[in-house]
Scaffold this motif. Structure first.
Motif, PDB file in Angstrom:
ATOM      1  N   ALA A  16      63.573 -69.101  54.868  1.00  0.00           N
ATOM      2  CA  ALA A  16      64.663 -69.890  54.294  1.00  0.00           C
ATOM      3  C   ALA A  16      65.400 -70.626  55.418  1.00  0.00           C
ATOM      4  CB  ALA A  16      65.618 -68.970  53.535  1.00  0.00           C
ATOM      5  N   ALA A  17      66.217 -71.594  55.049  1.00  0.00           N
ATOM      6  CA  ALA A  17      66.896 -72.441  56.033  1.00  0.00           C
ATOM      7  C   ALA A  17      68.076 -71.767  56.731  1.00  0.00           C
ATOM      8  CB  ALA A  17      67.370 -73.726  55.360  1.00  0.00           C
ATOM      9  N   ALA A  24      64.902 -62.038  51.054  1.00  0.00           N
ATOM     10  CA  ALA A  24      64.914 -63.419  50.584  1.00  0.00           C
ATOM     11  C   ALA A  24      64.618 -64.413  51.699  1.00  0.00           C
ATOM     12  CB  ALA A  24      66.266 -63.741  49.952  1.00  0.00           C
ATOM     13  N   LEU A  25      64.709 -63.973  52.953  1.00  0.00           N
ATOM     14  CA  LEU A  25      64.501 -64.892  54.088  1.00  0.00           C
ATOM     15  C   LEU A  25      63.064 -65.379  54.158  1.00  0.00           C
ATOM     16  CD1 LEU A  25      65.773 -66.169  56.683  1.00  0.00           C
ATOM     17  CD2 LEU A  25      64.754 -64.248  57.906  1.00  0.00           C
ATOM     18  N   SER A  49      59.797 -57.009  61.280  1.00  0.00           N
ATOM     19  CA  SER A  49      60.169 -58.318  61.818  1.00  0.00           C
ATOM     20  C   SER A  49      59.791 -58.414  63.294  1.00  0.00           C
ATOM     21  CB  SER A  49      61.688 -58.514  61.668  1.00  0.00           C
ATOM     22  OG  SER A  49      62.153 -59.540  62.505  1.00  0.00           O
ATOM     23  N   ALA A  50      59.167 -59.512  63.669  1.00  0.00           N
ATOM     24  CA  ALA A  50      58.813 -59.731  65.077  1.00  0.00           C
ATOM     25  C   ALA A  50      60.061 -59.842  65.952  1.00  0.00           C
ATOM     26  CB  ALA A  50      57.967 -60.995  65.211  1.00  0.00           C
ATOM     27  N   GLU A  51      61.148 -60.292  65.397  1.00  0.00           N
ATOM     28  CA  GLU A  51      62.392 -60.485  66.148  1.00  0.00           C
ATOM     29  C   GLU A  51      63.285 -59.247  66.127  1.00  0.00           C
ATOM     30  OE1 GLU A  51      65.424 -62.574  68.281  1.00  0.00           O
ATOM     31  OE2 GLU A  51      63.333 -63.076  67.950  1.00  0.00           O
ATOM     32  N   ALA A  62      69.413 -64.254  60.241  1.00  0.00           N
ATOM     33  CA  ALA A  62      69.197 -65.701  60.296  1.00  0.00           C
ATOM     34  C   ALA A  62      67.721 -65.986  60.585  1.00  0.00           C
ATOM     35  CB  ALA A  62      70.073 -66.309  61.389  1.00  0.00           C
ATOM     36  N   PRO A  63      67.253 -67.175  60.235  1.00  0.00           N
ATOM     37  CA  PRO A  63      65.873 -67.546  60.547  1.00  0.00           C
ATOM     38  C   PRO A  63      65.626 -67.497  62.066  1.00  0.00           C
ATOM     39  CG  PRO A  63      66.905 -69.185  59.127  1.00  0.00           C
ATOM     40  CD  PRO A  63      67.977 -68.240  59.555  1.00  0.00           C
TER      41      PRO A  63
END
Length: 77
Positions: A16-17, A24-25, A49-51, A62-63
């Protein structure tokens, strides 16, 4: 001893932006199918998540652009 199934769903590149709940991301068709699958079953689930590492589905993030494919073995541990 009580046993509960835990599902892990990998993050995806398409996001998502802006900031939102982790569930939902990630917006790819693959992630949406995986999410529907795990939400329809008993147990709990997390996003890898990779981050951020392991995320609860409701965690707001956040993206980002980090990918596991670009990490060497030591970075993925």
């Amino acid at each position: 001893m009580l046993r509960q199934t835990v599902y892990l769903v990998a993050c995806t590149k398409t996001k998502a932006a802006g900031p939102c709940a982790a569930k939902a991301l990630y917006t790819s068709p693959w992630f949406r199918k995986a999410r529907r699958y795990v939400e329809a079953r008993p147990g709990c689930w997390f996003i890898l998540s990779a981050e951020h590492g392991l995320l609860g589905p409701e965690t707001v993030i956040a993206p980002y652009d980090t990918t596991l494919k670009r990490m060497d073995r030591c970075q993925r541990v």
